[in-house]
Design a protein around this motif. Structure first.
Motif, PDB file in Angstrom:
ATOM      1  N   PHE A 140      21.108   8.433  33.892  1.00 26.38           N
ATOM      2  CA  PHE A 140      21.583   9.462  34.825  1.00 26.38           C
ATOM      3  C   PHE A 140      21.870  10.716  34.019  1.00 26.38           C
ATOM      4  CE2 PHE A 140      22.580   5.428  36.840  1.00 26.38           C
ATOM      5  CZ  PHE A 140      21.942   5.607  38.057  1.00 26.38           C
ATOM      6  N   ARG A 141      21.453  11.850  34.499  1.00 25.40           N
ATOM      7  CA  ARG A 141      21.669  13.079  33.731  1.00 25.40           C
ATOM      8  C   ARG A 141      22.984  13.732  34.146  1.00 25.40           C
ATOM      9  NH1 ARG A 141      19.222  13.894  28.899  1.00 25.40           N
ATOM     10  NH2 ARG A 141      17.004  13.471  28.995  1.00 25.40           N
ATOM     11  N   ARG A 142      23.095  14.153  35.407  1.00 25.46           N
ATOM     12  CA  ARG A 142      24.393  14.688  35.850  1.00 25.46           C
ATOM     13  C   ARG A 142      25.254  13.487  36.237  1.00 25.46           C
ATOM     14  NH1 ARG A 142      25.091  19.612  39.941  1.00 25.46           N
ATOM     15  NH2 ARG A 142      23.647  18.396  41.187  1.00 25.46           N
ATOM     16  N   LEU A 143      26.405  13.350  35.599  1.00 18.92           N
ATOM     17  CA  LEU A 143      27.223  12.156  35.814  1.00 18.92           C
ATOM     18  C   LEU A 143      28.177  12.362  36.975  1.00 18.92           C
ATOM     19  CD1 LEU A 143      28.044  11.328  32.089  1.00 18.92           C
ATOM     20  CD2 LEU A 143      26.249  10.344  33.544  1.00 18.92           C
ATOM     21  N   SER A 144      28.337  11.310  37.769  1.00 21.85           N
ATOM     22  CA  SER A 144      29.309  11.320  38.861  1.00 21.85           C
ATOM     23  C   SER A 144      30.397  10.330  38.504  1.00 21.85           C
ATOM     24  CB  SER A 144      28.657  10.862  40.160  1.00 21.85           C
ATOM     25  OG  SER A 144      27.686  11.778  40.553  1.00 21.85           O
ATOM     26  N   PRO A 145      31.607  10.555  38.995  1.00 22.39           N
ATOM     27  CA  PRO A 145      32.663   9.589  38.699  1.00 22.39           C
ATOM     28  C   PRO A 145      32.366   8.248  39.337  1.00 22.39           C
ATOM     29  CG  PRO A 145      33.413  11.213  40.292  1.00 22.39           C
ATOM     30  CD  PRO A 145      32.073  11.667  39.827  1.00 22.39           C
ATOM     31  N   GLY A 146      32.819   7.192  38.686  1.00 28.62           N
ATOM     32  CA  GLY A 146      32.740   5.866  39.294  1.00 28.62           C
ATOM     33  C   GLY A 146      31.401   5.178  39.114  1.00 28.62           C
ATOM     34  N   VAL A 147      31.343   3.999  39.720  1.00 29.61           N
ATOM     35  CA  VAL A 147      30.131   3.176  39.639  1.00 29.61           C
ATOM     36  C   VAL A 147      29.042   3.844  40.466  1.00 29.61           C
ATOM     37  CG1 VAL A 147      29.169   0.924  40.234  1.00 29.61           C
ATOM     38  CG2 VAL A 147      31.498   1.081  39.338  1.00 29.61           C
ATOM     39  N   SER A 148      27.849   3.912  39.918  1.00 29.32           N
ATOM     40  CA  SER A 148      26.748   4.554  40.647  1.00 29.32           C
ATOM     41  C   SER A 148      26.398   3.725  41.884  1.00 29.32           C
ATOM     42  CB  SER A 148      25.551   4.655  39.711  1.00 29.32           C
ATOM     43  OG  SER A 148      24.398   4.238  40.360  1.00 29.32           O
ATOM     44  N   PRO A 149      26.194   4.370  43.033  1.00 23.96           N
ATOM     45  CA  PRO A 149      25.781   3.624  44.219  1.00 23.96           C
ATOM     46  C   PRO A 149      24.481   2.846  43.979  1.00 23.96           C
ATOM     47  CG  PRO A 149      26.244   5.922  44.784  1.00 23.96           C
ATOM     48  CD  PRO A 149      26.351   5.801  43.293  1.00 23.96           C
ATOM     49  N   ASP A 150      23.628   3.364  43.101  1.00 24.40           N
ATOM     50  CA  ASP A 150      22.362   2.680  42.809  1.00 24.40           C
ATOM     51  C   ASP A 150      22.644   1.300  42.196  1.00 24.40           C
ATOM     52  OD1 ASP A 150      19.657   2.857  43.024  1.00 24.40           O
ATOM     53  OD2 ASP A 150      19.340   4.007  41.194  1.00 24.40           O
ATOM     54  N   LEU A 151      23.554   1.266  41.215  1.00 28.53           N
ATOM     55  CA  LEU A 151      23.907  -0.004  40.577  1.00 28.53           C
ATOM     56  C   LEU A 151      24.625  -0.912  41.575  1.00 28.53           C
ATOM     57  CD1 LEU A 151      24.357  -1.867  38.130  1.00 28.53           C
ATOM     58  CD2 LEU A 151      26.401  -0.533  37.581  1.00 28.53           C
ATOM     59  N   ALA A 171      41.255  20.009  32.742  1.00 33.82           N
ATOM     60  CA  ALA A 171      41.891  19.474  33.938  1.00 33.82           C
ATOM     61  C   ALA A 171      40.899  18.667  34.741  1.00 33.82           C
ATOM     62  CB  ALA A 171      42.401  20.630  34.791  1.00 33.82           C
ATOM     63  N   PRO A 172      41.346  17.523  35.337  1.00 30.87           N
ATOM     64  CA  PRO A 172      40.428  16.794  36.205  1.00 30.87           C
ATOM     65  C   PRO A 172      40.012  17.694  37.362  1.00 30.87           C
ATOM     66  CG  PRO A 172      42.495  15.577  35.894  1.00 30.87           C
ATOM     67  CD  PRO A 172      42.671  16.932  35.303  1.00 30.87           C
ATOM     68  N   ASP A 173      38.767  17.591  37.763  1.00 33.51           N
ATOM     69  CA  ASP A 173      38.299  18.413  38.865  1.00 33.51           C
ATOM     70  C   ASP A 173      37.680  17.514  39.912  1.00 33.51           C
ATOM     71  OD1 ASP A 173      35.592  17.839  38.096  1.00 33.51           O
ATOM     72  OD2 ASP A 173      35.960  19.184  36.425  1.00 33.51           O
ATOM     73  N   ALA A 174      37.285  18.127  41.037  1.00 33.19           N
ATOM     74  CA  ALA A 174      36.747  17.316  42.135  1.00 33.19           C
ATOM     75  C   ALA A 174      35.553  16.497  41.677  1.00 33.19           C
ATOM     76  CB  ALA A 174      36.350  18.207  43.290  1.00 33.19           C
ATOM     77  N   SER A 175      34.674  17.110  40.891  1.00 34.98           N
ATOM     78  CA  SER A 175      33.471  16.387  40.505  1.00 34.98           C
ATOM     79  C   SER A 175      33.788  15.279  39.513  1.00 34.98           C
ATOM     80  CB  SER A 175      32.432  17.338  39.916  1.00 34.98           C
ATOM     81  OG  SER A 175      32.918  17.878  38.723  1.00 34.98           O
ATOM     82  N   ALA A 176      34.965  15.317  38.890  1.00 34.90           N
ATOM     83  CA  ALA A 176      35.312  14.281  37.923  1.00 34.90           C
ATOM     84  C   ALA A 176      36.242  13.238  38.516  1.00 34.90           C
ATOM     85  CB  ALA A 176      35.954  14.912  36.707  1.00 34.90           C
ATOM     86  N   GLY A 177      36.443  13.278  39.789  1.00 32.21           N
ATOM     87  CA  GLY A 177      37.209  12.214  40.404  1.00 32.21           C
ATOM     88  C   GLY A 177      38.597  12.630  40.833  1.00 32.21           C
ATOM     89  N   GLY A 178      38.986  13.896  40.595  1.00 34.95           N
ATOM     90  CA  GLY A 178      40.322  14.345  40.967  1.00 34.95           C
ATOM     91  C   GLY A 178      40.587  14.171  42.447  1.00 34.95           C
ATOM     92  N   THR A 179      39.642  14.521  43.279  1.00 37.98           N
ATOM     93  CA  THR A 179      39.850  14.384  44.711  1.00 37.98           C
ATOM     94  C   THR A 179      38.813  13.458  45.326  1.00 37.98           C
ATOM     95  OG1 THR A 179      38.445  16.261  45.120  1.00 37.98           O
ATOM     96  CG2 THR A 179      40.800  16.705  44.949  1.00 37.98           C
ATOM     97  N   GLY A 222      36.276   6.951  42.880  1.00 35.90           N
ATOM     98  CA  GLY A 222      35.675   6.503  41.628  1.00 35.90           C
ATOM     99  C   GLY A 222      36.429   6.854  40.376  1.00 35.90           C
ATOM    100  N   GLY A 223      37.583   7.565  40.471  1.00 30.80           N
ATOM    101  CA  GLY A 223      38.297   7.991  39.276  1.00 30.80           C
ATOM    102  C   GLY A 223      38.787   6.845  38.406  1.00 30.80           C
ATOM    103  N   ASP A 224      39.088   5.667  38.991  1.00 29.21           N
ATOM    104  CA  ASP A 224      39.604   4.542  38.192  1.00 29.21           C
ATOM    105  C   ASP A 224      38.497   3.589  37.768  1.00 29.21           C
ATOM    106  OD1 ASP A 224      42.063   5.565  38.746  1.00 29.21           O
ATOM    107  OD2 ASP A 224      42.342   4.296  40.531  1.00 29.21           O
ATOM    108  N   GLU A 225      37.290   3.889  38.137  1.00 31.20           N
ATOM    109  CA  GLU A 225      36.187   2.975  37.823  1.00 31.20           C
ATOM    110  C   GLU A 225      35.443   3.474  36.593  1.00 31.20           C
ATOM    111  OE1 GLU A 225      33.633   3.243  41.169  1.00 31.20           O
ATOM    112  OE2 GLU A 225      34.957   2.115  42.498  1.00 31.20           O
ATOM    113  N   PRO A 226      34.743   2.560  35.890  1.00 31.55           N
ATOM    114  CA  PRO A 226      33.857   3.050  34.829  1.00 31.55           C
ATOM    115  C   PRO A 226      32.760   3.927  35.428  1.00 31.55           C
ATOM    116  CG  PRO A 226      33.525   0.692  35.222  1.00 31.55           C
ATOM    117  CD  PRO A 226      34.691   1.113  36.072  1.00 31.55           C
TER     118      PRO A 226
END
Ligand SMILES: Nc1ncnc2c1ncn2[C@@H]1O[C@H](COP(=O)(O)OP(=O)(O)O)[C@@H](O)[C@H]1O
Ligand SMILES: O=P(O)(O)O[C@H]1O[C@H](CO)[C@@H](O[C@H]2O[C@H](CO)[C@@H](O)[C@H](O)[C@H]2O)[C@H](O)[C@H]1O
Length: 502
Positions: A167-178, A213-221, A224-228
């Motif tokens: 994955f190039r652009r990372l999203s917080p949490g477990v990927s829906p694909d996985l 600072a945590p931001d929306a794209s990193a799980g702040g809002t 997936g913030g607590d997931e790998p």
């Protein structure tokens, strides 16, 4: 570009090289504007020596948004010729213990081969954990090459055995694909490839490891913030597969090449699977099978993740979001504006429905490029959802006919793709081909819907307004997608919208 004062900057010249290189990559999502800050969020040495391999997460701030990109960075004292096209540059001073030439290591088989061993042995290196799927083995002796062509991510094919999506652009949490592939494989679903392994980053490492600072794209809002964070997915490579888009285009090409009947072109008659075969559009039987496979995957998704009854208020919120997207895209793409009233009228009819609707996990970005035809049938790929949506939106339950509408749009795309690129055809030829395109799309759309309903999915014909609203919403999304990413393709969704809204 400025450098964030709070971030560790072990090597400014590496950061500067990366800031120059990143915007030129196909998978970089922020081409619309300049990079304001680029920092190295995490840096993990995976292989020491010459060459060396480093896993980097780059935190990229553009205006108020911070996105996170993953890079496998190779470093060598001397760069062999075959790696020159993927060079990022030469470091003037060593930093992060990296010296010499640095480059995109996804293209270096010597450095990607060890990833298999790390997954097979389930190793942890710094914040990275390499996983093997329960009950599977992983061969470790295979060399990889990235698949050619333009992609949102980078996929490596190891021998003929595995495909590893980085994955190039990372999203917080477990990927829906996985998440979805594992859940469907566990249920014995035959329409997804087997998962062999994956790589993950420890929870909280996105956006916080560098003190930003945590931001929306990193799980702040978002979820997936607590997931790998899933970094890569290793799946079975389906070597006999051809993707649905290529198969469909071949069929359209054949159909267009049929000699034209004498006299003015006939409008298409009621579609049947047999007509499509006769028309050289040999795809209808495949479309029907694809419809059935889609219904079976929907059934397994419902069993794995459950079904909820969405109250009418939720439907109204969804319709509100459809109107909002239409507002935004109409503002940016004036050619869409003439169709807006017809589109809004259909949206409003859906919002007026009073009954609750069954919602469940769906594919989310379903089109012909996401399905592979193998010797044994259709396989569905890439359960990531639409790249422009937030992670929470991509995982949210939806009505399964949203996927059906996505695929119906794709038949329109395939039918009109060649036509939209034939601008210099004489008008009579264009008229004839336009009718043929319409006939091809109608036959195959009908065949797909018939297969879907026969295999137990909700009958699209019985929910015509809902399907139409989903189709319009997808067409609006596509118009924005094409305007941003492939402007020369913009006539494709616009032409089919003219018909759909006409
Ligand atoms: N298991 C597989 N076997 C064979 N080819 C595959 C497999 N998974 C993906 N591909 C090929 O790789 C392409 C990109 O995969 P996809 O998961 O859609 O990545 P992206 O998110 O980069 O679009 C697909 O269109 C398909 O051609
Ligand atoms: O596959 P992705 O997850 O990257 O999806 C995005 O890109 C798709 C194009 O690659 C885009 O799909 C559109 O073009 C397809 C033909 O290339 C066509 O079959 C689809 O129907 C059409 O939507 C997709 O929308 C976008 O999210």
């Amino acid at each position: 570009m400025t450098v964030a004062p709070s971030a560790p900057q072990p090597d400014t010249s590496l950061v500067r090289l990366l800031a120059g290189w990143l915007p030129r990559q196909r998978w970089f999502g922020g081409k619309d504007g300049p990079i304001h800050d680029l920092t190295i969020g995490t840096a993990t040495e995976l292989l020491h020596g010459d060459p060396s391999l480093h896993h980097l997460v780059l935190d990229v701030r553009q205006d108020d948004t911070t996105d996170h990109y993953q890079l496998l960075l190779g470093a060598r004292r001397d760069l062999p010729e075959h790696l020159a096209p993927v060079a990022i540059g030469r470091l003037e001073s060593p930093g992060l213990d990296i010296t010499g030439y640095v480059y995109d290591a996804a293209h270096d088989a010597e450095l990607t081969r060890p990833l298999l061993g790390l997954m097979a042995d389930e190793r942890t290196v710094g914040p990275l954990t390499f996983r093997r799927a329960p009950g599977t083995g992983i061969r470790t002796d295979l060399d990889a090459a990235p698949i050619p062509g333009e992609q949102s991510n980078t996929s490596l094919i190891f021998g003929d055995a595995y495909i590893c999506k980085l994955f190039r652009r990372l999203s917080p949490g477990v990927s829906p694909d996985l998440e979805v592939n594992l859940a469907l494989s566990r249920r014995g679903c035959e329409h997804v490839p087997n998962v062999h392994g994956w790589i993950e980053l420890q929870p909280g490492a996105l956006g916080t490891a560098n003190g930003s600072a945590p931001d929306a794209s990193a799980g702040g809002t978002d979820s997936g913030g607590d997931e790998p964070v899933t970094l890569a997915l290793l799946s079975e490579f389906l070597r006999t597969a051809t993707d649905g888009w290529q198969l469909a285009l071949t069929s359209v090409r054949d159909w267009f090449a049929q000699p034209a009947p004498p006299g003015p072109p006939e409008p298409p008659s009621a579609p049947t699977t047999r007509d499509a075969g006769a028309a050289g559009g040999d795809f209808a039987a495949e479309a029907e099978r694809l419809g059935a496979a889609t219904a079976e995957v929907h059934r397994d998704l419902a069993a794995a993740f459950g079904v909820t009854q969405a109250p009418p208020e939720l439907l109204r919120e969804i319709v509100f979001a459809m109107h909002e997207q239409l507002d935004q895209v109409s503002a940016a793409v004036p050619q869409l504006r003439p169709y807006a009233p017809a589109i809004r009228e259909v949206f409003d009819r859906v919002a007026a429905e009073a009954a609750p609707l069954p919602f469940q996990r769906v594919h989310g970005d379903y089109h012909l490029g996401q399905v592979l035809r193998t010797d044994s049938g259709w396989t569905l790929l890439d359960f990531e959802g639409e790249p422009a949506r937030t992670p929470a939106e991509r995982r949210a339950p939806a009505h399964p006919l949203r996927d059906v509408a996505g695929m119906l749009r794709s038949f329109e795309y395939a039918a009109r793709f060649l036509l939209a690129r034939e601008g210099d055809l004489p008008p009579e030829a264009s008229d004839e081909l336009e009718l043929r395109a319409q006939a091809w799309a109608e036959w195959n759309r009908a065949a797909f819907c018939a297969g879907y309903a026969a295999a137990g999915g909700p009958d699209p014909a019985a929910h015509a307004t809902l399907v139409r609203a989903f189709e319009f919403d997808k067409a609006v999304y596509e118009i924005r997608y094409e305007a941003r990413n492939r402007p020369s393709w913009l006539p494709v969704p616009l032409r089919s919208l003219a018909r759909l809204a006409g």
